[in-house]
Design an enzyme around this catalytic site. Structure first.
Site, PDB file in Angstrom:
ATOM      1  N   CYS A  47       0.826   7.876  -1.836  1.00 19.88           N
ATOM      2  CA  CYS A  47      -0.314   8.023  -2.745  1.00 19.88           C
ATOM      3  C   CYS A  47      -1.637   7.778  -2.013  1.00 19.88           C
ATOM      4  O   CYS A  47      -1.939   6.650  -1.645  1.00 19.88           O
ATOM      5  CB  CYS A  47      -0.139   7.016  -3.893  1.00 19.88           C
ATOM      6  SG  CYS A  47      -1.603   6.754  -4.883  1.00 19.88           S
ATOM      7  N   CYS A  50      -3.838   5.058  -3.500  1.00 18.47           N
ATOM      8  CA  CYS A  50      -3.369   3.702  -3.204  1.00 18.47           C
ATOM      9  C   CYS A  50      -3.821   3.270  -1.812  1.00 18.47           C
ATOM     10  O   CYS A  50      -4.271   2.142  -1.621  1.00 18.47           O
ATOM     11  CB  CYS A  50      -1.844   3.616  -3.299  1.00 18.47           C
ATOM     12  SG  CYS A  50      -1.185   3.906  -4.954  1.00 18.47           S
TER      13      CYS A  50
END
Length: 132
Positions: A47, A50
């Protein structure tokens, strides 16, 4: 005392979360950070949001000077997370829509949240922590 961090996966979350809740009154702030797992082949998160948000969140929490507890909850690999029936997507407490999601946990409930597109913004992290 500095930042206290504990990790959980889908399979360990319930037990870890119970302990987190029982220790919550001892901390000035209690936060839950829902994150993507690391890809085994690269040991990096799948991600990009993230990857961008994590260092900013850790820096802000570590510099707060208060007792802060952070429960890092890993949502699984990309296919697991993409499932519309993912346990944390359908959970009535968390209602996750994206990762990362940073949640302020206070008095047994969600008191505030920053979702994927805003979880890396320092001023928003400050405001979330200051909500306490």
């Amino acid at each position: 005392m500095p930042l206290k961090t504990v990790d959980a996966t889908l399979s360990t979350f319930n037990a870890v979360f119970e302990k987190f809740k029982s220790e919550a009154p001892n901390n000035k702030s209690n936060l839950i950070l829902f994150l993507a797992d690391n890809e085994p082949s690269t040991n990096r998160s799948w991600c990009p949001d993230c990857v961008r948000a994590e260092p900013v969140i850790y820096k802000k929490l570590e510099s707060s000077g208060d007792d802060v507890a952070l429960l890092r909850a890993y949502v699984g690999d990309r296919p697991t997370w993409r499932n519309p029936q993912h346990p944390w997507r359908v959970d009535s407490t968390f209602k996750l829509k994206g990762v990362p999601t940073l949640i302020l946990w206070e008095n047994g409930e969600v008191k505030g949240r920053l979702e994927d597109h805003e979880a890396h913004i320092e001023k928003k992290i400050d405001s979330l922590i200051a909500t306490k």
